[in-house]
Write a protein that holds these residues in place. Structure first.
Motif, short mmCIF file in Angstrom:
data_model
loop_
_atom_site.label_atom_id
_atom_site.label_comp_id
_atom_site.label_asym_id
_atom_site.label_seq_id
_atom_site.Cartn_x
_atom_site.Cartn_y
_atom_site.Cartn_z
N VAL A 1 0.73 -1.07 0.02
CA VAL A 1 0.06 -0.03 -0.20
C VAL A 1 0.98 1.10 0.10
O VAL A 1 0.68 2.22 -0.64
CB VAL A 1 -0.95 -0.02 1.04
CG1 VAL A 1 -1.63 1.20 1.62
CG2 VAL A 1 -1.89 -1.19 0.93
N PHE A 2 2.04 1.10 0.72
CA PHE A 2 3.04 2.52 0.77
C PHE A 2 3.94 2.53 -0.25
O PHE A 2 4.39 3.69 -0.51
CB PHE A 2 3.53 2.31 2.19
CG PHE A 2 2.47 2.42 3.26
CD1 PHE A 2 1.84 3.36 3.72
CD2 PHE A 2 1.99 1.24 3.76
CE1 PHE A 2 1.12 3.62 4.66
CE2 PHE A 2 1.21 1.28 4.86
CZ PHE A 2 0.55 2.47 5.50
N GLU A 3 4.12 1.39 -0.87
CA GLU A 3 5.34 1.49 -1.92
C GLU A 3 4.75 2.67 -3.07
O GLU A 3 3.83 2.29 -3.63
CB GLU A 3 5.74 0.14 -2.40
CG GLU A 3 6.36 -0.61 -1.46
CD GLU A 3 6.88 -2.09 -1.80
OE1 GLU A 3 6.16 -2.66 -2.51
OE2 GLU A 3 7.61 -2.80 -1.04
N GLY A 4 5.59 3.49 -3.43
CA GLY A 4 5.25 4.38 -4.50
C GLY A 4 4.17 5.48 -4.09
O GLY A 4 3.62 6.14 -4.99
N MET A 5 3.79 5.51 -2.75
CA MET A 5 2.79 6.37 -2.46
C MET A 5 3.10 7.72 -2.78
O MET A 5 4.29 8.02 -2.09
CB MET A 5 2.28 6.15 -0.87
CG MET A 5 1.22 7.09 -0.54
SD MET A 5 0.50 6.61 1.33
CE MET A 5 -0.23 5.27 0.76
#
Length: 98
Positions: free
Chosen positions: A29-33
């Motif tokens: 969910v947080f990767e590349g946010m």
């Protein structure tokens, strides 16, 4: 840059393996946010606390993420409401490229 700590105590239903599993499942969910530079999933078994640390490009990015809906979702997941605090980051030392 803005840092944010999200701290909460967890119930007896959680242990090291369950917390690690939740962190690994949430990682994508947080990767590349957008706006998020780093997120660190941490826990302290002795205190039975999770303390996650985020580094955001701006306070606006952080505040847009930490909505009431997110707080409710975290409360439902861990059985405890999170305490969220913001700090201004003066500098970061990153030795990971060594």
């Amino acid at each position: 840059m803005i840092g944010a700590t999200v701290t909460f105590s967890y119930t007896d239903d959680f242990d090291r393996s369950r917390i690690t599993e939740v962190a690994e499942n949430a990682r994508g969910v947080f990767e590349g946010m957008p706006g998020l530079r780093f997120k660190f999933f941490t826990f302290d078994e002795q205190k039975r606390q999770v303390v996650n640390f985020y580094v955001w490009d701006s306070k606006e990015s952080a505040e847009q993420f930490f909505t009431e809906e997110l707080r409710e979702r975290v409360t439902g997941l861990y059985g405890a409401a999170p305490a969220i605090a913001f700090v201004e980051i003066a500098a970061i030392v990153d030795n990971s490229a060594r």
